[in-house]
Design an enzyme around this catalytic site. Sequence first.
Site, PDB file in Angstrom:
ATOM      1  N   ASP A  97       0.848  -1.189   0.000  1.00 13.49           N
ATOM      2  CA  ASP A  97       0.000   0.000   0.000  1.00 13.49           C
ATOM      3  C   ASP A  97       0.888   1.246   0.000  1.00 13.49           C
ATOM      4  O   ASP A  97       1.958   1.231  -0.614  1.00 13.49           O
ATOM      5  CB  ASP A  97      -0.933  -0.025   1.221  1.00 13.49           C
ATOM      6  N   HIS A 128      -3.918   6.116   3.475  1.00 11.95           N
ATOM      7  CA  HIS A 128      -4.537   4.883   2.970  1.00 11.95           C
ATOM      8  C   HIS A 128      -3.870   3.637   3.532  1.00 11.95           C
ATOM      9  O   HIS A 128      -4.536   2.705   4.011  1.00 11.95           O
ATOM     10  CB  HIS A 128      -4.481   4.890   1.440  1.00 11.95           C
ATOM     11  N   SER A 170     -11.170  -0.830  -0.629  1.00 14.68           N
ATOM     12  CA  SER A 170      -9.894  -0.779   0.096  1.00 14.68           C
ATOM     13  C   SER A 170     -10.083  -1.082   1.566  1.00 14.68           C
ATOM     14  O   SER A 170      -9.200  -1.626   2.225  1.00 14.68           O
ATOM     15  CB  SER A 170      -9.261   0.615  -0.042  1.00 14.68           C
TER      16      SER A 170
END
Length: 815
Positions: free
Chosen positions: A171, A246, A600
Amino acid sequence: MKTKAMRLICLSLLLFLVPLLTSCAKEKQVYIVYFGEHKGDKALHEIEDHHHSYLLSVKASTVEAKSSLVYSYKHSINGFAAELTHDEASRLEKLKGVVSVFKSNPRKYKTHTTRSWEFVGLKEEEGGDYRGGDGDDGLHNYEVNDDRFRVGRKFLKKAKHGDGVIVGVIDSGVWPESRSFSDKGMGPIPESWRGICQTGVAFNSSHCNRKIIGARYYARGYERYYGPFNAAANQDFLSPRDADGHGSHTSSTAVGRRVDGVSAFDGIARGTASGGASLAHLAVYKACWAVPNVDKSHGNTCFDEDMLAAFDDAIADGVHVISISIGTTVPHSYLKDGIAIGALHAVKRDIVVTASAGNDGPGAETLSNAAPWIITVGASSLDRYFIGRLELGDGYKYESDSLTTLKMDKFAPLVYAADVVVPGVSMNYASLCLPNSLSPELVKGKVVLCLRGHGSRIGKSLEVKRAGGVGMILGNSRVSDDGIHADPHFVPTALVLSSAVDRILNYIYNDDEPVAFIKPARTVVYPYQTEDSVYPAYQPAPFMTGFSSRGPNWVDPYILKPDITAPGLNILAAWSGADSATKVSIDRRVTDYNIDSGTSMSCPHVAGAIALLKSTHPTWSSAAIRSALMTTASMTNEDNEPIKDYDGYPADPFALGSGHFRPTKAADPGLVYDASYQSYLLYCCSLGLNEIDPTFQCPSKVPPAYNLNYPSISIPYLNGAVTVTRTVTCVGLTGDSALSTYNFNVEPPFGVSVRAEPDVLVFDRVGQKKQFNIVLETQRYEYTGEARRDRYRFGWFSWTDGHHVVRSPIAVSLV
């Protein structure tokens, strides 16, 4: 004359295009050259020499060959990434031993951007995970409100909260200071771990601990495309540190520690944040980066070559699970998709790979990560809502989703933005509350009705604040009436659909003193809403989100995708201290925990569940774990009705796969559909992909793709009858009985008959396998054309022994 003139024009165009085409042929870009699996007869330096020899075959010198090399993949994946011209790439693709060659593209991949664990049946008492975390007494309570989840009260304890399991997350990195990554009370780093803690900007070895046991970053492909890293332009750290949020969010959702008393935006979703496997270890692989000189709200970019390097290292480092919330923007074949390639090599080592389905729904054929060796996860809701309220002076009330907790003291005058702009603002933009468009003299102390359109949503509330407004009603225009998009605004804000805009404008222009009052967002758990609530969108959870990408599978329609769904709407988890909650550049507010939505967010929920299953059943294969999750998934919501789609209609398997995951049920599935690495290679033979592993030869008679031992069935264009073969393995007998007898049940798709041969399976020991056939046949009245033949219809079949229900979805379209 006309003919002569045309010839001159064509000649001129040819003279112009030839140099251009020549230039394109000579322009260098990064390509991935993939050789498949290693033969196992070369040392690492010999593998790299082998890659150099291929480069030398198309390069003019050794120096040029070495300087063009970006990565040499030599642990599990066999291949390299290098700067090549189109001509050089074409020549390499024709050489013996090369499986595929494909070009890197910065727009090919994108990231797919807590009550969630309590909702799926893994609630704990105060006191945290069993080694303490931020709690005190280490006690547990596995009860939840829904009887469907009262099935695994001791599951977390038996799984030891994932202790000893290593989850690798590919990620945007990690924010190591977050309390979610504390190693207080954690066990030792597993002896099998072979990874490193790579240092870089604002990240050193002290940032790794017994929770974050390894961290690496991959930027060679990124830098080859965008040039040398520049901190100001890149808005990122050249290290494993997360500048986006994220990566921290997904990592903490999967394996974050239990942290009490956290919330987002001054109290929204206040409670406990925890990952599914809170004592599992985390390995960080940063392969996604901010796009230089572009607002972070537009998302990250992730390059094939960087992700493949991350996969290659993760496999060699010894992770047990890989979670990747990244996908392609358009579908790609398996051998031109870095995630599919990396995942196949991981599965050979029995590493379970879970990936997000994508956020391009609700259209058909929009999902990514469609390979059968990947667990593909869609996004569904929780039973929690964040609701704001608007009240007008004439008694009108409107409720909608909201993440704004700011308060108004009293009713305030209400105005329309187009009536309070400064001179010179175009009428086309007057209602949009764009920067510096509102007049402070006319706005001060008022609530402003602004419309969506040009400009960011968050920027409109900042403009209202700049002009002295005390609140904002943000209305959808008729051309942007695509639902409610909640953000943490700078002033009290109510979000309304276009139909409500007409009602509000009518009030503004027909009342002598229009006023409005906006109440802050509050957290509501269905079905415990207040009696006076007018919120129109309550529905029992889970329901499928509109953004979750859908099937059928574009790459191979014989593999039903997605596999499963998990919570992906308004998920609270850790965030980066270097980014605002909204990622919009004008927003300077930072938060330790943030609410985000997307597949996600659903993907790491499943990764956490996999870590628990790995701890409970360490010998289970990747396919067995997928099967356990899929065949025990729930197809009903809190009201015991079929799970609904975003539009209120029943969701089908192209939206939710096998259903909403239930980790506690998956720990005891009864039967599993197992598959080996060789099974996937045989499946690839059916697609003409027959050179992936030099030690495996495709047979002369290749079985059809639909005979891969998968826990679901998809048959496109059924004409007559098709026989599908499956094999189940017993992983647990019924109670204390010496035998388990499973009976076949089916709810066939409309117009299709479905039967099993045999329709009874008897097992007398764990590990025993039984093969059966499923025969699907078009029914006569349907076959003659009484319904559309090109439309998929759905059903399911199951094997039941009175205790276990092993359920599989069916998707069929007719010729």
